[in-house]
Design a protein around this motif. Structure first.
Motif, short mmCIF file in Angstrom:
data_model
loop_
_atom_site.label_atom_id
_atom_site.label_comp_id
_atom_site.label_asym_id
_atom_site.label_seq_id
_atom_site.Cartn_x
_atom_site.Cartn_y
_atom_site.Cartn_z
N MET A 1 1.02 -1.16 -0.08
CA MET A 1 0.05 -0.07 -0.11
C MET A 1 0.88 1.18 -0.01
O MET A 1 1.84 1.65 0.95
CB MET A 1 -0.83 0.18 1.29
N GLU A 2 0.72 1.93 -1.00
CA GLU A 2 1.47 3.32 -1.04
C GLU A 2 1.07 4.26 -0.18
O GLU A 2 0.06 4.38 0.57
CB GLU A 2 1.27 4.02 -2.50
N ALA A 3 2.33 4.81 0.91
CA ALA A 3 1.99 5.47 2.03
C ALA A 3 2.99 6.70 1.78
O ALA A 3 4.12 6.78 1.24
CB ALA A 3 2.30 4.69 3.31
N HIS A 51 -3.74 15.76 -0.27
CA HIS A 51 -3.96 16.45 -1.14
C HIS A 51 -3.14 16.01 -2.59
O HIS A 51 -3.51 16.11 -3.63
CB HIS A 51 -3.65 17.90 -1.06
N GLU A 52 -2.01 15.32 -2.27
CA GLU A 52 -1.37 14.86 -3.22
C GLU A 52 -1.95 13.50 -3.46
O GLU A 52 -1.22 12.78 -4.53
CB GLU A 52 0.19 14.67 -2.73
N GLY A 53 -2.72 12.91 -2.86
CA GLY A 53 -3.35 11.68 -3.37
C GLY A 53 -2.74 10.32 -2.62
O GLY A 53 -3.29 9.26 -3.15
N TYR A 54 -1.91 10.51 -1.62
CA TYR A 54 -1.61 9.25 -0.94
C TYR A 54 -2.77 8.69 -0.46
O TYR A 54 -3.49 9.31 0.39
CB TYR A 54 -0.74 9.64 0.01
N PRO A 55 -2.72 7.13 -0.55
CA PRO A 55 -4.15 6.27 0.16
C PRO A 55 -4.02 6.24 1.72
O PRO A 55 -4.83 5.89 2.51
CB PRO A 55 -4.20 5.50 -0.63
N LEU A 56 -2.55 6.47 2.14
CA LEU A 56 -2.27 6.06 3.46
C LEU A 56 -1.43 7.03 4.27
O LEU A 56 -0.27 7.54 3.33
CB LEU A 56 -1.68 4.90 3.69
N VAL A 57 -1.32 7.66 5.23
CA VAL A 57 -0.53 8.80 5.89
C VAL A 57 -0.26 8.24 7.12
O VAL A 57 -1.11 7.75 8.08
CB VAL A 57 -1.02 9.89 6.01
N ARG A 80 -12.40 11.68 0.31
CA ARG A 80 -11.13 12.02 -0.04
C ARG A 80 -10.13 11.89 1.42
O ARG A 80 -9.05 12.08 0.96
CB ARG A 80 -11.20 13.65 -0.39
N ARG A 81 -10.59 11.14 2.25
CA ARG A 81 -9.82 11.11 3.19
C ARG A 81 -8.94 10.05 3.27
O ARG A 81 -9.53 8.79 3.40
CB ARG A 81 -10.62 11.18 4.76
N PRO A 82 -7.40 10.05 3.40
CA PRO A 82 -6.74 8.97 3.16
C PRO A 82 -6.97 8.01 4.66
O PRO A 82 -7.27 8.52 5.65
CB PRO A 82 -5.21 9.41 3.38
N ALA A 83 -6.40 6.82 4.68
CA ALA A 83 -6.27 6.10 5.84
C ALA A 83 -5.08 6.55 6.58
O ALA A 83 -4.21 7.43 6.23
CB ALA A 83 -6.01 4.62 5.40
#
Length: 319
Positions: A1-3, A51-57, A80-83
């Motif tokens: 998962m991209e983080a 805002h950059e589109g990461y699905p996980l922070v 629009r909220r990342p995990a």
């Protein structure tokens, strides 16, 4: 998962920086990240990553860093909220303790490579979201003093030193309490409102709080004498303090605590001034990267409690 990783390098007296370097060594490549340079900056960095589109922070640090990252992500609408995830390497590490997030980096990496997400409730106090516990009274004054102690003192020991110091000076205060519309006044040692059970490096202050039921556990500790506080304090670690006759516990969706005394309130260990403290529950507010067992956990107790808001879970005395 991209983080994307928001790293607080000074968290845990530098443990976060060492953990971050070790994590990248284990991966064998740089990871997308930003390092905080000032308190509060993790809010902006997390929002920027979203805002950059990461699905996980992922917050790399302690509960304070996690709190800031969540407050950044909660500025976005749900669609629009990342995990959210955490590499726990702070002082108290209560959020990881509460949710089962692994502390061992090799295990945490497996979590990232085989991700499981679960919905996580949040609490909110005066517009600020919190993960673990918000408190007014003795615990907040202890946290205020603890924040002034040297950072090399470990989390729980830091809290104990501050407790002993406050015991000499703190006086129980008359508080005005409202729980889902039910109001009363009471002289209290503290009022703690929990989304999750632990705070202050392992104190089980709100022992039956769960972040999957849409409710906040409100623990009202009444007018304990100093000798009673000393007897009750060891019982906070296993969570049996709630059996004391001067303690009551209620489940609630909305809570308000006020006092004429100049008291602080704390949320996830971050201390603020200014009452009243107005709190509300936000069910399933964000997705959490969690171990598979936690992500798949059933919610039978939660379903029962959702049907019975504001009922005492343990009432020390009837009101």
């Amino acid at each position: 998962m991209e983080a994307f990783f928001v790293v607080n390098p000074v968290a845990g007296s530098g443990r976060a920086r060492r953990a971050w370097n070790r994590l990248q060594d284990l991966v064998g490549a740089p990871l997308p990240s930003s390092l905080t340079r000032a308190p509060g900056q993790a809010v902006e960095l997390a929002l920027g990553a979203a805002h950059e589109g990461y699905p996980l922070v992922v917050a790399v640090g302690g509960d304070g860093t996690a709190n800031e990252v969540v407050n950044g992500l909660m500025q976005l609408p749900p669609e629009r909220r990342p995990a959210f995830g955490q590499v726990s390497c702070g002082t108290g590490n209560d959020f990881a303790r509460n949710t089962g997030i692994p502390r061992r980096l090799e295990t945490w990496l497996r979590l990232l490579r085989e991700p499981h997400l679960r919905p996580l409730d949040l609490g909110r106090v005066n517009g600020r979201y919190f993960l673990n516990i918000t408190g007014v009274g003795f615990d907040a004054e202890v946290a205020h003093l603890g924040g002034q102690l040297p950072t090399f003192i470990p989390g729980t020991f830091n809290y104990m030193v501050a407790i002993l110091a406050q015991l000499a000076t703190y006086r129980n205060q008359l508080m005005r309490i409202r729980v889902d519309g039910r109001s009363w006044e009471e002289r209290c040692l503290l009022v703690a409102v929990g989304n999750l059970p632990h705070c202050a490096g392992g104190l089980n202050l709100c022992p039956t709080a769960r972040a999957d039921d849409g409710l906040l556990e409100t623990v009202v500790v009444g007018d304990l004498t100093r000798s009673e506080v000393l007897r009750v304090l060891p019982r906070v670690f296993p969570g049996t303090h709630v059996r004391h006759p001067k303690v009551q516990v209620l489940a609630a969706r909305e809570v308000e605590v006020d006092s004429d005394a100049p008291l602080h309130w704390q949320a996830d260990g971050e201390v603020m001034a200014g009452l009243p403290a107005r709190l509300d529950a936000h069910p399933a507010a964000i997705q959490l990267l969690a171990p598979a067992a936690a992500a798949a956990a059933g919610l039978p107790q939660a379903a029962q409690r959702q049907a019975e808001p504001s009922l005492p879970r343990h009432a020390g005395r009837a009101r």
